[in-house]
Design an enzyme around this catalytic site. Structure first.
Site, PDB file in Angstrom:
ATOM      1  N   ALA A  55     -35.936  51.284  38.097  1.00 39.56           N
ATOM      2  CA  ALA A  55     -36.413  52.342  39.143  1.00 39.56           C
ATOM      3  C   ALA A  55     -37.383  51.367  40.133  1.00 39.56           C
ATOM      4  CB  ALA A  55     -37.227  53.451  38.679  1.00 39.56           C
ATOM      5  N   ARG A  56     -38.122  51.066  39.954  1.00 36.48           N
ATOM      6  CA  ARG A  56     -39.222  50.540  40.711  1.00 36.48           C
ATOM      7  C   ARG A  56     -38.672  48.900  41.389  1.00 36.48           C
ATOM      8  NH1 ARG A  56     -44.835  50.491  37.846  1.00 36.48           N
ATOM      9  NH2 ARG A  56     -43.074  50.432  36.005  1.00 36.48           N
ATOM     10  N   CYS A  81     -40.204  64.180  34.561  1.00 34.82           N
ATOM     11  CA  CYS A  81     -41.245  64.116  35.798  1.00 34.82           C
ATOM     12  C   CYS A  81     -42.590  64.835  35.459  1.00 34.82           C
ATOM     13  CB  CYS A  81     -40.677  65.187  36.946  1.00 34.82           C
ATOM     14  SG  CYS A  81     -41.429  65.115  38.392  1.00 34.82           S
ATOM     15  N   LYS A 112     -32.850  62.942  30.185  1.00 32.12           N
ATOM     16  CA  LYS A 112     -33.829  62.099  30.587  1.00 32.12           C
ATOM     17  C   LYS A 112     -35.050  62.354  30.019  1.00 32.12           C
ATOM     18  CE  LYS A 112     -35.377  58.549  33.860  1.00 32.12           C
ATOM     19  NZ  LYS A 112     -36.798  58.943  34.543  1.00 32.12           N
ATOM     20  N   GLN A 120     -28.645  64.209  38.886  1.00 32.56           N
ATOM     21  CA  GLN A 120     -29.928  64.732  38.061  1.00 32.56           C
ATOM     22  C   GLN A 120     -30.331  66.036  38.568  1.00 32.56           C
ATOM     23  OE1 GLN A 120     -33.884  63.322  37.980  1.00 32.56           O
ATOM     24  NE2 GLN A 120     -33.552  62.838  35.645  1.00 32.56           N
ATOM     25  N   PRO A 150     -32.830  57.780  38.898  1.00 27.24           N
ATOM     26  CA  PRO A 150     -33.129  58.816  39.760  1.00 27.24           C
ATOM     27  C   PRO A 150     -34.258  58.442  40.367  1.00 27.24           C
ATOM     28  CG  PRO A 150     -33.412  59.617  37.214  1.00 27.24           C
ATOM     29  CD  PRO A 150     -32.868  58.363  37.237  1.00 27.24           C
ATOM     30  N   GLY A 198     -37.705  51.920  32.336  1.00 22.19           N
ATOM     31  CA  GLY A 198     -39.086  51.467  32.477  1.00 22.19           C
ATOM     32  C   GLY A 198     -39.282  49.967  32.108  1.00 22.19           C
ATOM     33  N   HIS A 217     -37.633  57.327  28.541  1.00 20.54           N
ATOM     34  CA  HIS A 217     -38.743  56.572  29.230  1.00 20.54           C
ATOM     35  C   HIS A 217     -40.077  56.538  28.211  1.00 20.54           C
ATOM     36  CE1 HIS A 217     -41.520  56.330  32.909  1.00 20.54           C
ATOM     37  NE2 HIS A 217     -41.767  55.210  32.236  1.00 20.54           N
TER      38      HIS A 217
END
Ligand SMILES: Cc1cc2nc3c(=O)[nH]c(=O)nc-3n(C[C@H](O)[C@H](O)[C@H](O)COP(=O)(O)O)c2cc1C
Length: 371
Positions: A275-276, A116, A172, A87, A31, A238, A204
Site C-alpha cells: 500500500a504505502r 478498516c 481482507k 473491494q 485497496p 503490511g 494484515h
C-alpha cells in the site's frame, strides 16, 4: 464500457498459480481509499503488479445510486483492464451479493474489507468491526457466492480457473490481540477444506489499534500461514517496502547474500500486497528500490486518459517524487522542489514543472535502477 468483454478477465487463482510456477510471490497492490483508482492501477500493472485492488466501495451506496457507481468504479474502454479485485465495505449479505453481481462483468473478483480501523466504519459495523462477526462474514461470502453462481459466474474456485466467467470471492482481515480469535475467524469464514467459502485471504498482521508505524506481527503471520496456508492461498499486507527488504524470509523470497539473517521463515505464504510503499514507488515489483522517473511518466500518461481530480494526481506525483518507504531514500525531487510542485494549480503547470526539473534530473534516475 462498450468494447469490453467478459473474457478479458483472468481468474485470480490463475495468477496465483502462474506466480508459483515462476517460483515467486504473486504481487498485488492494496485497496487504498482515494488512491488505488484506475490510472494508478494501470501504472502499477505496467510495472509487474499481477493483481490490483480498487479502493473500498460502500456496497449499500453502490447498489442504490448510479452516480456512486460511476464515480467509485471506473474502468478502461481501451482494451483489457489490469486484473482487478473490487473491494466492498458491507455488513449485510444481500448488499454485498448485489454489489458483487453488478461488478462481476467488469472485474476478476470481489473482496470484503474486514480491516478498516477508522471509527466511522467500525461504528457502522464495517471494516475491522467485522473481525468480531465471523458468522456474518461467512454469511456474506456465502450469499455472494450463491448470487454470482445464479447469474452464471464460475465460482468454483480452482475448478473455474480457466473459465472466462470464473470470479473470485475473498476477504481482507486484520489480526486480533488474542490470535486464537483470528484462528476461529478464519476457520469459520473458510468453511470446509474440500469446498472452501473463499478463494483466498489477505492478512494484515496488525490489530485494529496497532498504528502502521509499528512493524507487522511476523510471528502471527507465521502461525496463521502454517495453520491455513495449505488450505487457502494467503497474501500478506503490511510493510512490503521493497522486494529485497521483506521482514521475513521464504523459500520464494529473495534474501540478500551474506546478510546476518534472523528473520522468521514463512514457507506457506503465496503473495505480497503493498500500500504505502507502492504509492511512493509504483515500480516496486519491477525490482526498483526507489521510484524511477519513468514511473512518473507512465502515471501522468494514464491520468491524461483516465482522469483524476487535479489535487489527487498532484498528491500522487508528490509521493512518487519523495524519499519512499524503503531504505533507499533517493528522491526524484528534494523537499523544497516538492513544496514548489504542490504550488502548481493545474495539470499543464505540473507537467511543465516536472519537465523543467528533469532537464537536470536524469542524474538521479541512474541511482534508483532495479536491483
Ligand atoms: C491511504 C490508504 C488508504 C487505505 N484504504 C484501504 C481500503 O480502502 N481498504 C482496505 O482494506 N485497506 C485500506 N488501507 C490499508 C492498506 O490496504 C494496507 O492494509 C495497510 O496500509 C498496510 O500496508 P502497508 O504497510 O503496505 O501500507 C489503506 C491504507 C492507506 C495508506
Amino acid at each position: 464500457m462498450t468494447d469490453f468483454v467478459e473474457s478479458d478477465h483472468v481468474h485470480p487463482l490463475k495468477l496465483f498459480e502462474a506466480a508459483k510456477d515462476q517460483k515467486r510471490f504473486i504481487y498485488t497492490s492494496a485497496p487504498m481509499v482515494r488512491y488505488s483508482k484506475l490510472a494508478f492501477r494501470q501504472t502499477v500493472h505496467e510495472y509487474g503488479t499481477d493483481l490490483c485492488w480498487t479502493p473500498m466501495i460502500l456496497a449499500k451506496e453502490f447498489n442504490r445510486n448510479r452516480f456512486a457507481r460511476d464515480s467509485d468504479f471506473t474502468l478502461s474502454t481501451r482494451g483489457p483492464q489490469p486484473p482487478t479485485i473490487v473491494q466492498f465495505g458491507a455488513n449485510v449479505p444481500l448488499e454485498l451479493a448485489r454489489a458483487s453481481t453488478l461488478v462481476a462483468p467488469y472485474s476478476s473478483g470481489v473482496d470484503l474489507n474486514c480491516g478498516c480501523p477508522q471509527s466511522w466504519a467500525c461504528a457502522e459495523t464495517l471494516g475491522a468491526a467485522l473481525m468480531e462477526k465471523r458468522e456474518l462474514v461467512r454469511d456474506m461470502v456465502l450469499e455472494t457466492r450463491e448470487h454470482l453462481r445464479r447469474d452464471g459466474w464460475g465460482v468454483g474456485k480452482d475448478k473455474d480457473i480457466d473459465n472466462p466467467k470464473g470470479r473470485s470471492i475473498s476477504v481482507k482481515i486484520r489480526v486480533h490481540k488474542d490470535l486464537r480469535k483470528t484462528m476461529d475467524f478464519i476457520t469459520t469464514v473458510l468453511g470446509p477444506e474440500q469446498d472452501r467459502h473463499i478463494d483466498f485471504v489477505t492478512i494484515h498482521p496488525r490489530t485494529r489499534s496497532t498504528p502502521s508505524s509499528i512493524p507487522i506481527n511476523v510471528e502471527a503471520l507465521e502461525i496463521l500461514t502454517s495453520t491455513f496456508g495449505k488450505k487457502v492461498p494467503i497474501l500478506v499486507s503490511g510493510d512490503v517496502f521493497t522486494l529485497s527488504t521483506l521482514p521475513y524470509t521464504s523459500p520464494i523470497a529473495p534474501v540478500p547474500a551474506g546478510d546476518k539473517d534472523d528473520r522468521i521463515n514463512i514457507p506457506n505464504l503465496a503473495g505480497l500486497m503493498s500500500a504505502r510503499a507502492i504509492l511512493c514507488n509504483p515500480a516496486l515489483y519491477a525490482g526498483y528500490d526507489a521510484c524511477p522517473w519513468s514511473a512518473v511518466d507512465t502515471f501522468l500518461n494514464k491520468v491524461v486518459r483516465c482522469s483524476l481530480p487535479f489535487k489527487l494526481a498532484q498528491h500522487h506525483v508528490s509521493e512518487m517524487c519523495g524519499p519512499g518507504m524503503g531504505p533507499n531514500k533517493t528522491a526524484l525531487l528534494n523537499k523544497k522542489e516538492r513544496s514548489a510542485l504542490m504550488e502548481c494549480t493545474n495539470m499543464v503547470d505540473l507537467i511543465d514543472f516536472l519537465d523543467a526539473k528533469r532537464e537536470g534530473g536524469v542524474r538521479r534516475e541512474s541511482t534508483s535502477s532495479p536491483n
